[in-house]
Write a protein that holds these residues in place. Structure first.
Motif, PDB file in Angstrom:
ATOM      1  N   MET A  32      53.495  46.473  52.448  1.00 46.24           N
ATOM      2  CA  MET A  32      52.422  47.419  52.101  1.00 46.24           C
ATOM      3  C   MET A  32      51.090  46.679  52.128  1.00 46.24           C
ATOM      4  SD  MET A  32      53.783  50.322  51.623  1.00 46.24           S
ATOM      5  CE  MET A  32      52.572  51.269  50.760  1.00 46.24           C
ATOM      6  N   GLY A  63      47.304  50.860  50.524  1.00 45.92           N
ATOM      7  CA  GLY A  63      48.429  51.711  50.162  1.00 45.92           C
ATOM      8  C   GLY A  63      48.800  51.554  48.705  1.00 45.92           C
ATOM      9  N   ARG A 113      48.050  54.368  45.643  1.00 44.02           N
ATOM     10  CA  ARG A 113      49.109  54.877  44.767  1.00 44.02           C
ATOM     11  C   ARG A 113      48.772  54.588  43.312  1.00 44.02           C
ATOM     12  NH1 ARG A 113      52.832  52.472  48.348  1.00 44.02           N
ATOM     13  NH2 ARG A 113      53.361  51.003  46.701  1.00 44.02           N
TER      14      ARG A 113
END
Length: 74
Positions: free
Chosen positions: A3, A7, A11
């Motif tokens: 990731m 990302g 989140r």
């Protein structure tokens, strides 16, 4: 799968925004419930603003402790 920072950061921001929303909604609900339970009304506010303020400050402090315990630090 690797990731990237965006990302993970996206989140995390979404998660934190959701927690903030839940905490604020719970805080407001608790305040209203406590006001009703203690009979704190707009009439009291008009008749004795100092008493109303003190009691509301107490309710807010209690609600903040509950929200912190149940949502923030859980």
């Amino acid at each position: 799968m690797v990731m990237n920072k965006e990302g993970t950061s996206g989140r995390l921001n979404t998660y934190l925004a959701d927690i903030d929303r839940q905490a604020q909604e719970h805080f407001e609900r608790l305040i209203e419930d406590m006001k009703q339970a203690q009979g704190i009304t707009e009439q009291l506010k008009e008749e004795s603003a100092i008493e109303w303020t003190g009691r509301m400050n107490n309710i807010r402090a209690c609600a903040r402790e509950i929200v912190n315990e149940e949502i923030i630090y859980a």
